[in-house]
Design an enzyme around this catalytic site. Structure first.
Site, short mmCIF file in Angstrom:
data_model
loop_
_atom_site.label_atom_id
_atom_site.label_comp_id
_atom_site.label_asym_id
_atom_site.label_seq_id
_atom_site.Cartn_x
_atom_site.Cartn_y
_atom_site.Cartn_z
N LYS A 207 5.20 -5.64 -23.27
CA LYS A 207 5.15 -4.76 -22.11
C LYS A 207 4.01 -3.77 -22.32
O LYS A 207 3.98 -3.04 -23.31
CB LYS A 207 6.48 -4.02 -21.96
N LYS A 259 4.90 -8.50 -19.24
CA LYS A 259 4.90 -7.57 -18.11
C LYS A 259 3.74 -6.61 -18.22
O LYS A 259 3.56 -6.05 -19.31
CB LYS A 259 6.23 -6.80 -18.14
C1 PBG Z 1 11.36 1.10 -17.86
C2 PBG Z 1 10.82 0.14 -16.86
C3 PBG Z 1 9.66 0.31 -16.09
C4 PBG Z 1 9.56 -0.82 -15.29
C5 PBG Z 1 10.64 -1.63 -15.57
N1 PBG Z 1 11.41 -1.03 -16.56
C6 PBG Z 1 8.74 1.44 -15.97
C7 PBG Z 1 7.97 1.97 -17.10
O1 PBG Z 1 7.88 1.37 -18.17
O2 PBG Z 1 7.42 3.04 -16.91
C8 PBG Z 1 8.45 -1.07 -14.32
C9 PBG Z 1 8.73 -2.06 -13.25
C10 PBG Z 1 7.78 -2.06 -12.13
O3 PBG Z 1 6.73 -1.37 -12.13
O4 PBG Z 1 8.06 -2.81 -11.17
N2 PBG Z 1 12.76 1.21 -17.76
#
Ligand code: PBG
Length: 334
Positions: A207, A259
């Site tokens: 991520k 992601k």
């Molecule tokens: C954190 C989380 C995020 C997203 C999913 N889980 C945000 C982040 O890391 O700031 C992002 C999902 C998206 O942008 O659609 N719980």
């Protein structure tokens, strides 16, 4: 007259256009098909809402009330998609430095999981985001040390408690997204210790610290100041993404995730090549928002762009895709 020989084409002539001649032929030789069963719809449920609230930067998406959430679950079953990924948006008064609403059975996300597993648990895979950022007053994905840095190992205990609470509420899959080291091992041990050997883990393995999460931060009313660069990955790091996936697999994750999706297809393809477990990709809020914004201006065709974006993610190697387009778009039409 010019013949094929004049052009030095090798014989027998390779003419790939033969297989593009008709819709029937193209359908027959199509290499990548996106099935609705591969799609997972992310859903936001807001605490104490009487009406769903639209999310301005994500046209068509809402923070749901418990009632509108039930209707969405029914639509997801109707659409024949594979699952839902649930996010909770607590009231400000429910947030604290630890994020304790995350393991409270009455916390907004755990309530949503209970509703979903009771209502559609047989038809859909009910998944939950396992992370503290929605629940902490400071908006970070873990607890902070005195110097303000996120404390990895102290956070693992809280993720373990959250995952157990989610399993107890009925989640089939818990999905750690905080990028703490050791989060899969900690959660697996906690689930097994409480008799939840049957619940799966979908790890957000690679991520990235991405600007494409911007609209999501609005969706969950994020209180974050600063950034997540001490735990999420540098967008330029490919080798490190493979290491993250390998570590999660060693720790026993059942599925891995890359992601964002569309701008990380190289990473996705290479994770898919090494992974012995199913691979997910998350087409995030910014990817959704950009496609919508351009389509609203009439600059691209919404339907075709959605289809192409999902096809590309699957072609790169995703077995499943988390996407806000899962509900109202049939990816097979193009
Ligand atoms: C954190 C989380 C995020 C997203 C999913 N889980 C945000 C982040 O890391 O700031 C992002 C999902 C998206 O942008 O659609 N719980």
């Amino acid at each position: 007259m010019k013949t094929a020989e004049n052009f030095d084409l090798p014989a027998p002539y390779r003419r790939p256009r033969r297989l593009r001649a008709t819709p029937a032929m193209r359908a027959l030789v199509s290499e990548t098909r996106v099935n609705p069963r591969q799609l997972i719809y992310p859903v936001f449920v807001g605490e104490g809402l009487s009406e769903p609230q639209p999310i301005a930067s994500m046209p068509g998406q809402f923070r749901h009330s418990e009632e509108s959430f039930k209707a969405i679950l029914d639509q997801a079953v109707q659409a024949g998609i594979g699952g839902v990924m649930l996010f909770g948006v607590p009231d400000d008064v429910s947030k604290d430095a630890q994020g304790s609403a995350a393991w409270d059975a009455n916390g907004v996300l755990n309530r949503a999981i209970s509703i979903a597993s009771a209502r559609v648990g047989d038809e859909l895979v009910v998944m939950a985001d396992t992370c503290l950022d929605e629940f902490t007053s400071h908006g970070h994905c873990g607890v902070l040390r005195d110097d303000g840095v996120v404390d990895n190992d102290a956070t693992l205990e809280l993720y373990a408690a959250q995952a157990v609470a989610q399993a107890r509420a009925g989640a089939a899959v818990v999905s750690p997204s905080g990028m703490m080291d050791g989060q899969v091992a900690a959660i697996r041990a906690a689930l097994d210790g409480e008799g939840f050997e049957d619940r799966a883990i979908l790890a957000y393995s690679a991520k990235f610290a991405s600007a494409f999460y911007g609209p999501f931060r609005e969706a969950v009313s994020s209180t974050l100041q600063g950034d997540r660069k001490t735990y999420q990955q540098d967008p330029g790091n490919h080798r490190e993404a493979l290491l993250e996936a390998e570590l999660d697999i060693e720790e026993g994750t059942d599925m891995v995730m890359v992601k964002p999706a569309g701008y990380y297809l190289d990473v996705l393809a290479d994770v898919a090549a090494l992974s012995p477990v199913p691979v997910a990709a998350y087409q995030v809020s910014g990817e959704y928002a950009m496609i919508h914004a351009a389509a609203e201006k009439g600059w691209i065709d919404l339907e075709r762009t959605v289809s192409e974006s999902l096809t590309s993610i699957v072609r790169a190697g995703a077995d499943m895709v988390l996407t806000y387009f899962a509900l109202n778009r049939n990816p097979q039409t193009s």
